[in-house]
Structures are given as C-alpha cells and as structure tokens.
Design a protein around this motif. Sequence first.
Motif, PDB file in Angstrom:
ATOM      1  N   GLN A  33     -37.439  -8.497 -47.348  1.00 60.57           N
ATOM      2  CA  GLN A  33     -37.808  -7.159 -46.883  1.00 60.57           C
ATOM      3  C   GLN A  33     -36.550  -6.311 -46.722  1.00 60.57           C
ATOM      4  OE1 GLN A  33     -40.592  -7.239 -43.500  1.00 60.57           O
ATOM      5  NE2 GLN A  33     -40.919  -9.420 -43.887  1.00 60.57           N
ATOM      6  N   TYR A  35     -35.165  -2.838 -44.583  1.00 61.13           N
ATOM      7  CA  TYR A  35     -35.416  -1.949 -43.464  1.00 61.13           C
ATOM      8  C   TYR A  35     -34.304  -0.907 -43.413  1.00 61.13           C
ATOM      9  CZ  TYR A  35     -38.744  -5.345 -41.497  1.00 61.13           C
ATOM     10  OH  TYR A  35     -39.818  -6.184 -41.276  1.00 61.13           O
ATOM     11  N   GLN A  37     -32.299   1.836 -40.652  1.00 58.37           N
ATOM     12  CA  GLN A  37     -32.075   2.163 -39.245  1.00 58.37           C
ATOM     13  C   GLN A  37     -31.209   3.409 -39.158  1.00 58.37           C
ATOM     14  OE1 GLN A  37     -29.625  -0.503 -36.848  1.00 58.37           O
ATOM     15  NE2 GLN A  37     -30.868  -0.083 -35.030  1.00 58.37           N
ATOM     16  N   GLY A  40     -28.722   4.727 -33.695  1.00 60.97           N
ATOM     17  CA  GLY A  40     -29.272   4.693 -32.347  1.00 60.97           C
ATOM     18  C   GLY A  40     -30.786   4.580 -32.272  1.00 60.97           C
ATOM     19  N   ARG A  41     -31.415   4.249 -33.382  1.00 64.20           N
ATOM     20  CA  ARG A  41     -32.879   4.154 -33.411  1.00 64.20           C
ATOM     21  C   ARG A  41     -33.336   2.754 -33.794  1.00 64.20           C
ATOM     22  NH1 ARG A  41     -34.692   9.479 -34.192  1.00 64.20           N
ATOM     23  NH2 ARG A  41     -36.740   8.666 -33.641  1.00 64.20           N
ATOM     24  N   GLY A  42     -34.651   2.559 -33.779  1.00 59.07           N
ATOM     25  CA  GLY A  42     -35.216   1.291 -34.227  1.00 59.07           C
ATOM     26  C   GLY A  42     -35.235   1.185 -35.734  1.00 59.07           C
ATOM     27  N   LEU A  43     -35.543  -0.011 -36.229  1.00 63.66           N
ATOM     28  CA  LEU A  43     -35.628  -0.220 -37.671  1.00 63.66           C
ATOM     29  C   LEU A  43     -36.987   0.229 -38.199  1.00 63.66           C
ATOM     30  CD1 LEU A  43     -33.299  -2.215 -36.767  1.00 63.66           C
ATOM     31  CD2 LEU A  43     -33.956  -3.577 -38.760  1.00 63.66           C
ATOM     32  N   HIS A  45     -39.504  -0.290 -41.546  1.00 66.18           N
ATOM     33  CA  HIS A  45     -39.738  -1.112 -42.732  1.00 66.18           C
ATOM     34  C   HIS A  45     -39.842  -0.230 -43.970  1.00 66.18           C
ATOM     35  CE1 HIS A  45     -42.376  -3.350 -45.587  1.00 66.18           C
ATOM     36  NE2 HIS A  45     -41.514  -4.300 -45.275  1.00 66.18           N
ATOM     37  N   PHE A  88     -30.846  -2.761 -43.989  1.00 70.52           N
ATOM     38  CA  PHE A  88     -30.797  -4.198 -43.754  1.00 70.52           C
ATOM     39  C   PHE A  88     -31.788  -4.920 -44.664  1.00 70.52           C
ATOM     40  CE2 PHE A  88     -28.323  -4.216 -39.832  1.00 70.52           C
ATOM     41  CZ  PHE A  88     -28.506  -2.929 -39.361  1.00 70.52           C
ATOM     42  N   PHE A  99     -32.045 -11.260 -40.370  1.00 68.64           N
ATOM     43  CA  PHE A  99     -31.510  -9.977 -40.823  1.00 68.64           C
ATOM     44  C   PHE A  99     -30.022 -10.106 -41.141  1.00 68.64           C
ATOM     45  CE2 PHE A  99     -34.938  -7.006 -39.872  1.00 68.64           C
ATOM     46  CZ  PHE A  99     -35.751  -7.777 -39.061  1.00 68.64           C
ATOM     47  N   GLY A 100     -29.591  -9.420 -42.210  1.00 68.99           N
ATOM     48  CA  GLY A 100     -28.185  -9.348 -42.516  1.00 68.99           C
ATOM     49  C   GLY A 100     -27.496  -8.330 -41.624  1.00 68.99           C
ATOM     50  N   ALA A 101     -26.198  -8.157 -41.830  1.00 67.56           N
ATOM     51  CA  ALA A 101     -25.403  -7.238 -41.010  1.00 67.56           C
ATOM     52  C   ALA A 101     -25.550  -5.791 -41.453  1.00 67.56           C
ATOM     53  CB  ALA A 101     -23.933  -7.644 -41.031  1.00 67.56           C
TER      54      ALA A 101
ATOM     55  N   GLY B  40     -22.040  -3.302 -35.701  1.00 70.33           N
ATOM     56  CA  GLY B  40     -21.632  -3.886 -36.977  1.00 70.33           C
ATOM     57  C   GLY B  40     -22.270  -5.220 -37.298  1.00 70.33           C
ATOM     58  N   GLN B  41     -23.252  -5.595 -36.508  1.00 68.49           N
ATOM     59  CA  GLN B  41     -23.898  -6.883 -36.747  1.00 68.49           C
ATOM     60  C   GLN B  41     -25.381  -6.701 -37.011  1.00 68.49           C
ATOM     61  OE1 GLN B  41     -22.988 -10.099 -34.098  1.00 68.49           O
ATOM     62  NE2 GLN B  41     -21.038  -9.207 -33.474  1.00 68.49           N
ATOM     63  N   GLY B  42     -25.960  -7.734 -37.559  1.00 66.14           N
ATOM     64  CA  GLY B  42     -27.403  -7.736 -37.747  1.00 66.14           C
ATOM     65  C   GLY B  42     -28.116  -8.016 -36.444  1.00 66.14           C
ATOM     66  N   LEU B  43     -29.414  -8.193 -36.531  1.00 63.33           N
ATOM     67  CA  LEU B  43     -30.229  -8.457 -35.354  1.00 63.33           C
ATOM     68  C   LEU B  43     -30.262  -9.956 -35.074  1.00 63.33           C
ATOM     69  CD1 LEU B  43     -31.149  -5.632 -36.374  1.00 63.33           C
ATOM     70  CD2 LEU B  43     -33.408  -6.198 -35.516  1.00 63.33           C
ATOM     71  N   PHE B  88     -27.549  -3.211 -27.757  1.00 65.10           N
ATOM     72  CA  PHE B  88     -28.743  -2.449 -28.080  1.00 65.10           C
ATOM     73  C   PHE B  88     -29.873  -3.457 -28.246  1.00 65.10           C
ATOM     74  CE2 PHE B  88     -30.883   1.264 -29.084  1.00 65.10           C
ATOM     75  CZ  PHE B  88     -31.432   1.292 -30.362  1.00 65.10           C
ATOM     76  N   LEU B  90     -33.821  -4.359 -29.169  1.00 69.30           N
ATOM     77  CA  LEU B  90     -34.943  -3.888 -29.969  1.00 69.30           C
ATOM     78  C   LEU B  90     -36.133  -4.818 -29.806  1.00 69.30           C
ATOM     79  CD1 LEU B  90     -32.902  -2.993 -33.115  1.00 69.30           C
ATOM     80  CD2 LEU B  90     -34.355  -1.383 -31.900  1.00 69.30           C
ATOM     81  N   PHE B 104     -40.827  -1.828 -35.295  1.00 65.69           N
ATOM     82  CA  PHE B 104     -39.852  -1.795 -34.224  1.00 65.69           C
ATOM     83  C   PHE B 104     -40.054  -0.617 -33.280  1.00 65.69           C
ATOM     84  CE2 PHE B 104     -36.657  -5.029 -35.157  1.00 65.69           C
ATOM     85  CZ  PHE B 104     -37.058  -5.434 -36.420  1.00 65.69           C
ATOM     86  N   GLY B 105     -39.684  -0.848 -32.030  1.00 66.30           N
ATOM     87  CA  GLY B 105     -39.604   0.226 -31.066  1.00 66.30           C
ATOM     88  C   GLY B 105     -38.289   0.981 -31.226  1.00 66.30           C
ATOM     89  N   PRO B 106     -38.070   2.026 -30.421  1.00 66.06           N
ATOM     90  CA  PRO B 106     -36.869   2.859 -30.559  1.00 66.06           C
ATOM     91  C   PRO B 106     -35.617   2.250 -29.945  1.00 66.06           C
ATOM     92  CG  PRO B 106     -38.262   3.718 -28.836  1.00 66.06           C
ATOM     93  CD  PRO B 106     -39.030   2.599 -29.471  1.00 66.06           C
ATOM     94  N   ARG B 109     -30.622   0.886 -24.892  1.00 67.16           N
ATOM     95  CA  ARG B 109     -29.177   0.589 -24.869  1.00 67.16           C
ATOM     96  C   ARG B 109     -28.799   0.215 -23.442  1.00 67.16           C
ATOM     97  NH1 ARG B 109     -25.522   0.848 -28.464  1.00 67.16           N
ATOM     98  NH2 ARG B 109     -26.794   2.168 -29.841  1.00 67.16           N
TER      99      ARG B 109
END
Lengths: 109, 113
Positions: A33, A35, A37, A40-43, A45, A88, A99-101, B40-43, B88, B90, B104-106, B109
């Motif tokens: 998948q 995504y 972003q 400062g927000r959510g992801l 799809h 992502f 998820f990747g970076a 700079g990182q993933g989830l 952050f 999520l 996902f939600g918003p 932080r």
Amino acid sequence: SQQGEEDPQALSIQEGENATMNCSYKTSINNLQWYRQNSGRGLVHLILIRSNEREKHSGRLRVTLDTSKKSSSLLITASRAADTASYFCATDLEDKLVFGAGTILRVKS
Amino acid sequence: DGGITQSPKYLFRKEGQNVTLSCEQNLNHDAMYWYRQDPGQGLRLIYYSQIVNDFQKGDIAEGYSVSREKKESFPLTVTSAQKNPTAFYLCASSTAARTDTQYFGPGTRLTVL
C-alpha cells in the motif's frame, strides 16, 4: 533494517514534472500500500496493489509492483504544489502492516 | 461524516505524569491501532485491538497502556514509565485484518516539558 524502504529519502521537483518514488522490501507479500502524509497530519491511503497485480492507476497516480525484484514504484504525473507531502509504502509482514521511513516530496511552484 | 477523531491535537506532559490520548471512530471498524511517529522515521506499532475487550502489544508497547471497552473507542495512556514519550501519535482503524487498508486520525503531538 525495515521490511519496506523508500527511495529517495527526499525529492524536489518543479510543478508539472513527474515524481517517482520507489519502495523495496525483503520478504514475500500479499499486498503493498502507498499512503500520503501532509505535514503534521494523519496518513491518507492512496492505493493498494496485490501481489498478483503488476500495475494500478488512480487518477494521476500509477503504482507498479515487481515481486521478482521485491520492489514497487509510485509515479505522480503532472505534479502540483498540493502534492507536497511525505509518501510511505506499507507492506504486510507477519500479518501486520509495516511502514517505511517515507519519501519527502516537495513540488515547487 | 464518517472518520476517526483524535484529541487533543497538542498535549504537554510533565515528567512523571500519565496522560491519555483519545481516539474515536464511527466507521464501524473492528480493528484499531496506535502508532508512534518520530521525525524522519516510519510508523511504529504500539498496540492494536481486533475486537472489543481484547488488545495486543505491538513492537514498542513498553510504557504504554490501552483499553477497548467500546468498539468506537481505543484510548492510549502514556505512562511515566515511557522514558522518551515526545512524539507524534497516530490512531488508525481497519475493517478486520491487520493488513487491510487503514484509516488514520489527524494525530496528537505529545511534548514532555
């Protein structure tokens, strides 16, 4: 390292150009998948491609999947300033999404 | 409107305090998730729940706790045992399988003062 890794880490292009991001992964998958972003927000799809699919389109997005190379690419055509975001890839590993970076895309107007 | 809401948007915590982050969804999804994102990182997956009254630890559960008393709600508590909680957070949900499309939600932080 992670199951899914995006390349490049950052990409800066002019509005109207195409943007290509790549994702490589290590083990076999059922689906992959993408995504988006915004800062400062959510992801959000974008698209899901299954392991038996090679290409999928959604509007200006084109995703390809090469299971022999364990890689996927996301192409955004005719980019707009509003496409500026982090992108992502997420792959299924041991029955969970990993998820990747991400790739940071900046589209300059 | 259907979707996922998180509150608050910004949260400040003093050393030694527990804080709770709220996550609510009206998508009628069975599965819910909490992720942590650092710059700079993933989830990274903290906890997930596939049905009410059941939840499982993710990759980085230490210092966090959750509950799932209602299908719509999946609050996350960041305890004082979490030594580096500034991040952050999520929340997400999906229909069933953990590899389904996630919504996902918003985000919240959290900053430690």
